[in-house]
Motif scaffolding. Sequence first.
Motif: not given
Length: 123
Positions: A1-29
């Motif tokens: 079964x295919x899964x894509x799971x995002x993480x890393x979101x949140x609240x940040x001030x203007x000018x700030x940084x975030x790194x989002x991740x997308x973890x995949x499983x269940x297919x030939x990446x």
Amino acid sequence: EVHLVESGGGLVQPGGSLRLSCAASGFTFDDYAIAWFRQAPGKEREGVSCLSSSDGSKYYADSVKGRFTISRDSAKMTVYLQMNSLKPEDTAVYYCAARRGFYSDVDHRYDYWGQGTQVTVSS
């Protein structure tokens, strides 16, 4: 079964940084292109950045060029979206999506989707 799971979101001030991740499983990446889309309240979903596995080609929406960077780690089956110099207009739910072959910035061309992660840019 295919899964894509995002993480890393949140609240940040203007000018700030975030790194989002997308973890995949269940297919030939490495056979799939991965994209990040976002949807703000009352707006249509838009393509933010895409990455093809076959040749490493990338796409960035004009609104994020020079601020966002997409990358992938095949060993971890994960795609990242590094977001710098964030602006209030970047506030949205961010989704990762996968499609076989080359990337596209059109959402209906993607077969698999994650649940999304909220990014809020506010002071």
